[in-house]
Scaffold this active site. Structure first.
Site, PDB file in Angstrom:
ATOM      1  N   HIS A  68       0.829  -1.217   0.000  1.00  2.00           N
ATOM      2  CA  HIS A  68       0.000   0.000   0.000  1.00  2.00           C
ATOM      3  C   HIS A  68       0.856   1.258   0.000  1.00  2.00           C
ATOM      4  O   HIS A  68       1.837   1.351   0.739  1.00  2.00           O
ATOM      5  CB  HIS A  68      -0.951  -0.001   1.207  1.00  2.00           C
ATOM      6  CG  HIS A  68      -2.049  -1.000   1.029  1.00  2.00           C
ATOM      7  ND1 HIS A  68      -1.834  -2.360   1.133  1.00  2.00           N
ATOM      8  CD2 HIS A  68      -3.348  -0.838   0.680  1.00  2.00           C
ATOM      9  CE1 HIS A  68      -2.960  -2.993   0.868  1.00  2.00           C
ATOM     10  NE2 HIS A  68      -3.896  -2.092   0.586  1.00  2.00           N
ATOM     11  N   PRO A  69       0.451   2.215  -0.819  1.00  2.00           N
ATOM     12  CA  PRO A  69       1.200   3.478  -0.849  1.00  2.00           C
ATOM     13  C   PRO A  69       0.916   4.285   0.408  1.00  2.00           C
ATOM     14  O   PRO A  69      -0.148   4.148   1.014  1.00  2.00           O
ATOM     15  CB  PRO A  69       0.625   4.186  -2.081  1.00  2.00           C
ATOM     16  CG  PRO A  69      -0.782   3.677  -2.186  1.00  2.00           C
ATOM     17  CD  PRO A  69      -0.736   2.246  -1.717  1.00  2.00           C
ATOM     18  N   SER A  85      -6.214   3.662  -5.971  1.00  2.00           N
ATOM     19  CA  SER A  85      -5.594   4.393  -4.863  1.00  2.00           C
ATOM     20  C   SER A  85      -5.783   5.901  -5.019  1.00  2.00           C
ATOM     21  O   SER A  85      -6.022   6.610  -4.044  1.00  2.00           O
ATOM     22  CB  SER A  85      -4.095   4.094  -4.794  1.00  2.00           C
ATOM     23  OG  SER A  85      -3.891   2.823  -4.251  1.00  2.00           O
ATOM     24  N   GLU A  88      -9.194   6.771  -3.907  1.00  2.00           N
ATOM     25  CA  GLU A  88      -9.344   6.631  -2.460  1.00  2.00           C
ATOM     26  C   GLU A  88      -8.741   7.833  -1.734  1.00  2.00           C
ATOM     27  O   GLU A  88      -9.362   8.405  -0.822  1.00  2.00           O
ATOM     28  CB  GLU A  88      -8.711   5.316  -2.004  1.00  2.00           C
ATOM     29  CG  GLU A  88      -9.579   4.123  -2.424  1.00  2.00           C
ATOM     30  CD  GLU A  88      -8.872   2.784  -2.495  1.00  2.00           C
ATOM     31  OE1 GLU A  88      -9.490   1.830  -2.996  1.00  2.00           O
ATOM     32  OE2 GLU A  88      -7.717   2.689  -2.081  1.00  2.00           O
ATOM     33  N   GLN A  89      -7.566   8.251  -2.139  1.00  2.00           N
ATOM     34  CA  GLN A  89      -6.927   9.399  -1.470  1.00  2.00           C
ATOM     35  C   GLN A  89      -7.692  10.689  -1.777  1.00  2.00           C
ATOM     36  O   GLN A  89      -7.831  11.558  -0.908  1.00  2.00           O
ATOM     37  CB  GLN A  89      -5.453   9.495  -1.887  1.00  2.00           C
ATOM     38  CG  GLN A  89      -4.678   8.230  -1.503  1.00  2.00           C
ATOM     39  CD  GLN A  89      -3.236   8.469  -1.063  1.00  2.00           C
ATOM     40  OE1 GLN A  89      -2.847   9.569  -0.719  1.00  2.00           O
ATOM     41  NE2 GLN A  89      -2.450   7.403  -1.069  1.00  2.00           N
ATOM     42  N   PHE A 120       1.281   3.002   7.178  1.00  2.00           N
ATOM     43  CA  PHE A 120       0.001   3.165   7.861  1.00  2.00           C
ATOM     44  C   PHE A 120      -1.124   2.959   6.855  1.00  2.00           C
ATOM     45  O   PHE A 120      -1.227   3.681   5.865  1.00  2.00           O
ATOM     46  CB  PHE A 120      -0.077   4.584   8.430  1.00  2.00           C
ATOM     47  CG  PHE A 120      -1.365   4.917   9.138  1.00  2.00           C
ATOM     48  CD1 PHE A 120      -1.655   4.367  10.373  1.00  2.00           C
ATOM     49  CD2 PHE A 120      -2.272   5.801   8.565  1.00  2.00           C
ATOM     50  CE1 PHE A 120      -2.834   4.685  11.030  1.00  2.00           C
ATOM     51  CE2 PHE A 120      -3.457   6.126   9.223  1.00  2.00           C
ATOM     52  CZ  PHE A 120      -3.733   5.570  10.461  1.00  2.00           C
TER      53      PHE A 120
HETATM   54  N1  GUN Z   1      -2.767   3.537   2.132  1.00  2.00           N
HETATM   55  C1  GUN Z   1      -3.369   3.891   3.258  1.00  2.00           C
HETATM   56  N2  GUN Z   1      -4.703   3.900   3.136  1.00  2.00           N
HETATM   57  C2  GUN Z   1      -4.967   3.524   1.882  1.00  2.00           C
HETATM   58  C3  GUN Z   1      -6.178   3.324   1.143  1.00  2.00           C
HETATM   59  O1  GUN Z   1      -7.310   3.484   1.592  1.00  2.00           O
HETATM   60  N3  GUN Z   1      -6.009   2.905  -0.117  1.00  2.00           N
HETATM   61  C4  GUN Z   1      -4.786   2.702  -0.659  1.00  2.00           C
HETATM   62  N4  GUN Z   1      -4.724   2.294  -1.893  1.00  2.00           N
HETATM   63  N5  GUN Z   1      -3.658   2.883  -0.007  1.00  2.00           N
HETATM   64  C5  GUN Z   1      -3.745   3.288   1.264  1.00  2.00           C
END
Ligand code: GUN
Length: 169
Positions: A68-69, A85, A88-89, A120
């Protein structure tokens, strides 16, 4: 959207291609769950995927977490995230931060990674920036074992939302 009935008929490679991205850079999870077909519901498919992770052992679980990034990390700032991602961000409001807030995320990311050795992870689609920043403070108090489970629980929420975007009952 793809109907679950269609997903149930997919050959292994097609199943991995479509369902694989439900977990960030971790197609092995879909690969292992394929043999459990057919799935009676999207929920059952989600459960089978999550069970695969829960029984995979700590090395694979850590590899999944590490795939995960960082939130507001280098990849995000450089526009190099996967499509999922990025969405989501963006949904957590993390693409509209002040320079001070960006720095706060980076300080927290570094402190978390220094303590636990992995990034995290919190489901960004279910949390806004304040809740995420609060999450850093709360979860930095946890033990490593607690945090591995907390991260996996968040990853299962991320996967459920991605799966619901992808498949219809
Ligand atoms: N890294 C931390 N939270 C997230 C998330 O909700 N999605 C993704 N892709 N990476 C995360």
């Amino acid at each position: 959207m793809i109907a679950l009935s269609q997903v149930n008929t997919f050959p292994r490679d097609e199943f991995i291609r479509i369902i694989g991205p439900v977990f960030e850079h971790s197609p092995w999870i879909a690969a292992a769950a394929w043999s459990k077909r057919p799935f009676a519901s999207v929920e059952q498919l989600h459960t089978a995927l999550c069970k695969t992770v829960q029984t995979a052992g700590e090395d694979k679980q850590l590899a999944l977490i590490r795939a995960h990034p960082d939130l507001v990390g280098k990849l995000a700032l450089a526009g190099q995230l996967t499509k999922a991602s990025t969405g989501e961000q963006t949904s957590a409001g993390l693409t509209q931060l002040s320079p001070q807030e960006v720095e706060l995320f980076q300080t927290n990311n570094a402190a978390y990674k220094a303590k636990f050795g992995f990034p995290f992870v919190i489901c960004a689609r279910l949390n806004k920036k304040e809740a995420i920043l609060n999450g850093f403070n709360v979860r930095l108090q946890n033990s490593r074992e607690q945090e591995i489970q907390a991260a996996l629980t968040e990853i299962f929420k991320i996967a459920e939302l991605r799966l619901r975007d992808l498949t219809q009952p």
